[in-house]
Design a protein around this motif. Sequence first.
Motif, PDB file in Angstrom:
ATOM      1  N   SER A  27       0.798  -1.292   0.025  1.00 47.50           N
ATOM      2  CA  SER A  27       0.107  -0.095   0.009  1.00 47.50           C
ATOM      3  C   SER A  27       0.870   1.312   0.002  1.00 47.50           C
ATOM      4  CB  SER A  27      -0.984  -0.047   1.359  1.00 47.50           C
ATOM      5  OG  SER A  27      -0.255   0.106   2.412  1.00 47.50           O
ATOM      6  N   THR A  28       1.870   1.177   0.853  1.00 49.00           N
ATOM      7  CA  THR A  28       2.489   2.624   1.007  1.00 49.00           C
ATOM      8  C   THR A  28       3.628   2.564   0.053  1.00 49.00           C
ATOM      9  OG1 THR A  28       4.124   1.514   2.350  1.00 49.00           O
ATOM     10  CG2 THR A  28       2.567   2.588   3.342  1.00 49.00           C
ATOM     11  N   VAL A  29       4.227   1.514  -0.575  1.00 52.36           N
ATOM     12  CA  VAL A  29       5.303   1.672  -1.532  1.00 52.36           C
ATOM     13  C   VAL A  29       4.569   2.099  -3.086  1.00 52.36           C
ATOM     14  CG1 VAL A  29       5.066  -0.666  -2.656  1.00 52.36           C
ATOM     15  CG2 VAL A  29       7.447   0.165  -2.304  1.00 52.36           C
ATOM     16  N   VAL A  30       3.404   1.679  -3.262  1.00 53.16           N
ATOM     17  CA  VAL A  30       2.724   2.144  -4.673  1.00 53.16           C
ATOM     18  C   VAL A  30       2.503   3.913  -4.825  1.00 53.16           C
ATOM     19  CG1 VAL A  30       0.823   1.951  -6.242  1.00 53.16           C
ATOM     20  CG2 VAL A  30       1.882   0.229  -5.121  1.00 53.16           C
ATOM     21  N   ILE A  31       2.213   4.357  -3.495  1.00 55.12           N
ATOM     22  CA  ILE A  31       2.140   5.809  -3.472  1.00 55.12           C
ATOM     23  C   ILE A  31       3.255   6.584  -3.724  1.00 55.12           C
ATOM     24  CG2 ILE A  31       1.587   7.638  -1.652  1.00 55.12           C
ATOM     25  CD1 ILE A  31      -0.101   5.795  -0.142  1.00 55.12           C
ATOM     26  N   LEU A  32       4.478   6.146  -3.174  1.00 51.47           N
ATOM     27  CA  LEU A  32       5.636   6.672  -3.607  1.00 51.47           C
ATOM     28  C   LEU A  32       6.159   6.656  -4.993  1.00 51.47           C
ATOM     29  CD1 LEU A  32       7.541   5.772  -0.171  1.00 51.47           C
ATOM     30  CD2 LEU A  32       7.435   8.129  -1.083  1.00 51.47           C
ATOM     31  N   ALA A  33       5.790   5.447  -5.551  1.00 49.21           N
ATOM     32  CA  ALA A  33       6.245   5.076  -6.867  1.00 49.21           C
ATOM     33  C   ALA A  33       5.274   5.714  -8.148  1.00 49.21           C
ATOM     34  CB  ALA A  33       6.355   3.592  -6.988  1.00 49.21           C
ATOM     35  N   LEU A  34       4.216   6.198  -7.790  1.00 45.05           N
ATOM     36  CA  LEU A  34       3.250   6.520  -8.607  1.00 45.05           C
ATOM     37  C   LEU A  34       3.675   7.655  -9.608  1.00 45.05           C
ATOM     38  CD1 LEU A  34       0.164   5.898  -9.144  1.00 45.05           C
ATOM     39  CD2 LEU A  34      -0.621   8.193  -8.126  1.00 45.05           C
ATOM     40  N   PRO A  35       4.569   8.731  -9.134  1.00 50.08           N
ATOM     41  CA  PRO A  35       5.165   9.655 -10.290  1.00 50.08           C
ATOM     42  C   PRO A  35       6.078   8.995 -11.165  1.00 50.08           C
ATOM     43  CG  PRO A  35       4.806  10.669  -8.068  1.00 50.08           C
ATOM     44  CD  PRO A  35       4.688   9.398  -7.772  1.00 50.08           C
ATOM     45  N   VAL A  36       6.670   8.082 -10.799  1.00 46.72           N
ATOM     46  CA  VAL A  36       7.750   7.399 -11.616  1.00 46.72           C
ATOM     47  C   VAL A  36       6.999   6.370 -12.426  1.00 46.72           C
ATOM     48  CG1 VAL A  36       9.781   5.906 -11.631  1.00 46.72           C
ATOM     49  CG2 VAL A  36       9.545   7.442  -9.697  1.00 46.72           C
ATOM     50  N   ILE A  37       5.859   5.595 -12.075  1.00 47.05           N
ATOM     51  CA  ILE A  37       5.070   4.846 -12.854  1.00 47.05           C
ATOM     52  C   ILE A  37       4.523   5.637 -14.006  1.00 47.05           C
ATOM     53  CG2 ILE A  37       2.993   3.391 -12.995  1.00 47.05           C
ATOM     54  CD1 ILE A  37       3.747   2.433 -10.124  1.00 47.05           C
ATOM     55  N   VAL A  38       4.058   6.831 -13.719  1.00 48.12           N
ATOM     56  CA  VAL A  38       3.452   7.898 -14.792  1.00 48.12           C
ATOM     57  C   VAL A  38       4.265   7.955 -15.931  1.00 48.12           C
ATOM     58  CG1 VAL A  38       2.370   9.930 -15.229  1.00 48.12           C
ATOM     59  CG2 VAL A  38       1.559   8.554 -13.159  1.00 48.12           C
ATOM     60  N   GLN A  39       5.479   8.434 -15.541  1.00 45.53           N
ATOM     61  CA  GLN A  39       6.489   8.789 -16.633  1.00 45.53           C
ATOM     62  C   GLN A  39       7.139   7.585 -17.048  1.00 45.53           C
ATOM     63  OE1 GLN A  39       9.571  11.125 -14.459  1.00 45.53           O
ATOM     64  NE2 GLN A  39       8.090  12.251 -13.476  1.00 45.53           N
ATOM     65  N   ASP A  40       7.519   6.374 -16.556  1.00 48.36           N
ATOM     66  CA  ASP A  40       7.847   5.239 -17.543  1.00 48.36           C
ATOM     67  C   ASP A  40       6.905   4.605 -18.122  1.00 48.36           C
ATOM     68  OD1 ASP A  40      10.240   3.409 -17.443  1.00 48.36           O
ATOM     69  OD2 ASP A  40       8.929   2.091 -16.602  1.00 48.36           O
ATOM     70  N   LEU A  41       5.864   4.563 -17.772  1.00 51.24           N
ATOM     71  CA  LEU A  41       4.800   3.679 -18.825  1.00 51.24           C
ATOM     72  C   LEU A  41       4.106   4.703 -19.562  1.00 51.24           C
ATOM     73  CD1 LEU A  41       3.349   1.168 -16.260  1.00 51.24           C
ATOM     74  CD2 LEU A  41       5.270   1.029 -18.040  1.00 51.24           C
ATOM     75  N   HIS A  42       4.432   5.982 -19.676  1.00 49.90           N
ATOM     76  CA  HIS A  42       3.873   7.029 -20.498  1.00 49.90           C
ATOM     77  C   HIS A  42       2.435   7.013 -20.298  1.00 49.90           C
ATOM     78  CE1 HIS A  42       7.954   6.926 -22.174  1.00 49.90           C
ATOM     79  NE2 HIS A  42       7.884   5.667 -22.504  1.00 49.90           N
ATOM     80  N   THR A  43       1.700   7.521 -19.153  1.00 43.43           N
ATOM     81  CA  THR A  43       0.580   7.442 -19.008  1.00 43.43           C
ATOM     82  C   THR A  43       0.008   8.832 -18.221  1.00 43.43           C
ATOM     83  OG1 THR A  43      -1.360   6.246 -17.998  1.00 43.43           O
ATOM     84  CG2 THR A  43       0.730   5.958 -16.705  1.00 43.43           C
ATOM     85  N   ASP A  44      -1.112   8.823 -17.760  1.00 45.65           N
ATOM     86  CA  ASP A  44      -1.607   9.991 -17.157  1.00 45.65           C
ATOM     87  C   ASP A  44      -1.895   9.696 -15.542  1.00 45.65           C
ATOM     88  OD1 ASP A  44      -4.620   9.799 -16.696  1.00 45.65           O
ATOM     89  OD2 ASP A  44      -4.018   9.097 -18.955  1.00 45.65           O
ATOM     90  N   PHE A  45      -2.080  10.844 -14.906  1.00 46.78           N
ATOM     91  CA  PHE A  45      -2.340  10.561 -13.390  1.00 46.78           C
ATOM     92  C   PHE A  45      -3.547   9.775 -13.275  1.00 46.78           C
ATOM     93  CE2 PHE A  45      -4.058  12.075  -9.524  1.00 46.78           C
ATOM     94  CZ  PHE A  45      -3.038  11.606  -8.498  1.00 46.78           C
ATOM     95  N   PHE A  46      -4.627  10.137 -13.600  1.00 48.15           N
ATOM     96  CA  PHE A  46      -5.797   9.616 -13.317  1.00 48.15           C
ATOM     97  C   PHE A  46      -5.921   8.125 -14.096  1.00 48.15           C
ATOM     98  CE2 PHE A  46     -10.225   8.340 -14.718  1.00 48.15           C
ATOM     99  CZ  PHE A  46     -10.714   8.252 -13.523  1.00 48.15           C
ATOM    100  N   THR A  47      -5.213   7.467 -15.099  1.00 46.93           N
ATOM    101  CA  THR A  47      -5.078   6.256 -15.242  1.00 46.93           C
ATOM    102  C   THR A  47      -4.203   5.562 -14.212  1.00 46.93           C
ATOM    103  OG1 THR A  47      -5.296   6.678 -17.566  1.00 46.93           O
ATOM    104  CG2 THR A  47      -4.491   4.505 -17.201  1.00 46.93           C
ATOM    105  N   ALA A  48      -3.224   6.337 -13.859  1.00 49.73           N
ATOM    106  CA  ALA A  48      -2.132   5.477 -13.169  1.00 49.73           C
ATOM    107  C   ALA A  48      -2.684   5.473 -11.616  1.00 49.73           C
ATOM    108  CB  ALA A  48      -0.872   6.202 -13.012  1.00 49.73           C
ATOM    109  N   ILE A  49      -3.710   6.437 -11.154  1.00 48.55           N
ATOM    110  CA  ILE A  49      -4.198   6.157  -9.816  1.00 48.55           C
ATOM    111  C   ILE A  49      -5.132   4.949  -9.552  1.00 48.55           C
ATOM    112  CG2 ILE A  49      -6.252   7.496 -10.069  1.00 48.55           C
ATOM    113  CD1 ILE A  49      -4.004   8.098  -7.197  1.00 48.55           C
TER     114      ILE A  49
END
Length: 478
Positions: A27-49
Amino acid sequence: MREYFMDKRNIILAIVMLGTMMAAVDSTVVILALPVIVQDLHTDFFTAIWVIILYIFVVLVLTTQLGRVGDKVGRDKVYNWGFVVFTIGSALCGASPNIGSLITFRGIQSLGGAMMQSTGGAVIADNFPPNERGKAYGFTSIGWNVGAMLGIILGGIITTFIGWRYIFYINIPIGIVASILSFKFIRAKEVTEGRFDIPGTVLLASSLSLISYGAADIAGEGLVLKNEIMILVGLIVFIGFLFVEKRVKNPIIDFSVFQNRVLTYSLFASFFQSLGYLSVAFIIIMYLQGVRGLTPFQASLLLVPGYVIASLIAPFTGRLSDKIGSRIPATLGMGLMIIAIFLYISIATGINTPLIDIIFASLVGGIGSSFFYPANNSAIMANARRGIYGGVSGLQRTLSNMGLLLSYVLAITISSLTVPRYVAFEVFLGTYNGKIPAQFITGIHSALVLGAIILFVGLVLSALRGKEVRSNLASPTS
C-alpha cells in the motif's frame, strides 16, 4: 525461549503478521512510486491512480463475501491460498509492460489481499481467547506498521535508485516463505453449515462496484452525470440487497451483529477512521514531492519515525486494551490522529516551512494509530459470535476499505477543486513547471480539515461504544 517461539499460536500469529506486513508494504510503496510509474509507462495521473484504487476496490467488494466463504469452507483455505494469489499477482505486476497490464495484474494481487484481509482477524480470534486478543492484534499492528515503514523506506530507495518494478518483486520472497508456513500451521477450527447466499452476493458486489467506481471516477473527472447515475443506481441496488437479506436463511451480513452496541460502534469507528485518516499519507507525500520537490527517498525518510514508534508501542497498547477494555485506548488514538492532522495543516502552509516538523507530526499520528488499531480490532472480534468470526472480520475490512477508497476520492477531489484539474495532477506528479498556485495549498488544507472532522465523528462513536465484558465470552478451543 525456544518453547515460546515453537508454540503453535505464536507461529500462527507470526504468519498473520507476515500477511499483514505484505499488504502494508504494497500500500505505501505504490504511493511513493506513482509519479515514476506515470513517466515510465507514458500514462497520465488519472489512469495511474487506478493502480492504487483498483486494489482497494477489489478488496472492498470481495472481503465480506470471502469472510463468509471462509466461515463455510474453512478460513484456513481462504487465508492460505490468499498468500499464493497475492505472491503471483505481485510477480506479474513487476513484469507489466504497460499501464493496462499493471492495473489488470494489480487486480489479481488484490484478490489475494482480499482473501487474507477477510479472514486474518478471524484466524487470530480462532486461536486466542478474548482476554489475549488485544495483545495479539497489537502484534499484527506491528506487522502493519513495520510493513508500511518498509514500504516507505524500500519504496523510496528502490524507486529512486533501482526502479519501480522491484517494489512489487519484494513481495515474492516474503510470500513464498509465508505460504509454506501458512499451509503447514494454519488449520480451521470449525466451519458453519448452510448454503451460500448467491442473490445477496451478486447484489452486494454489484452495489459496491457501482458506488466505488462512481466515487473513484469523481476523482478524475469531477462530478458529472455518468458517475452520479452510477452512484444512484448502486444505492438503489443496495436497498434491494437489504430487502433480500432480510428474507434469506444464510445472509452474507448477519444483521444480528448490529444488536451488540460495542460491536456496532467499533465497526463504524473503523470506517470513519479509514475515511478520515488513511489518505493523509497520500496528501503529505504528494505535497512533499509535488510542492516541495523532494525525491521519493527524501519524502520517505520524513514519515518513517511515525511507523517506527507505532511498531514499538502497539503490543503494549494492545495489552492495555485487554486489561481495561478498548474504549479509552481507541478513543485516545483517534484524538492523537486528529492532532496529527492539524500539525500537518500548519506545515503545509507553503513551500518554506521546516520539514523537520513532518517528523513530529508523523510521531503523533503513529502513536495514535498504535492506540487505535489493536484496541478497536480486539473489541470487534471479542464481541463477535464464534460461528461468524469470518463474516465479521470481512465486514470490518469492507467498511475499512470503503472508507479508504472514499478517503482517496475526497482527498484528490477537494484538494483539486480550487485549481484546474490538470494543474492539480501535475503538482501531484511533480511535473508542474510554474509557480504552485496558492489556491492549491488551500485545497490541501480543506482536504485535511475534512479528514479531521470525519475523525471526530469516529472519536465520538469510539467514546460512546460502551465497555465490553470479555470474561463472559467463550474462549476458543485449543
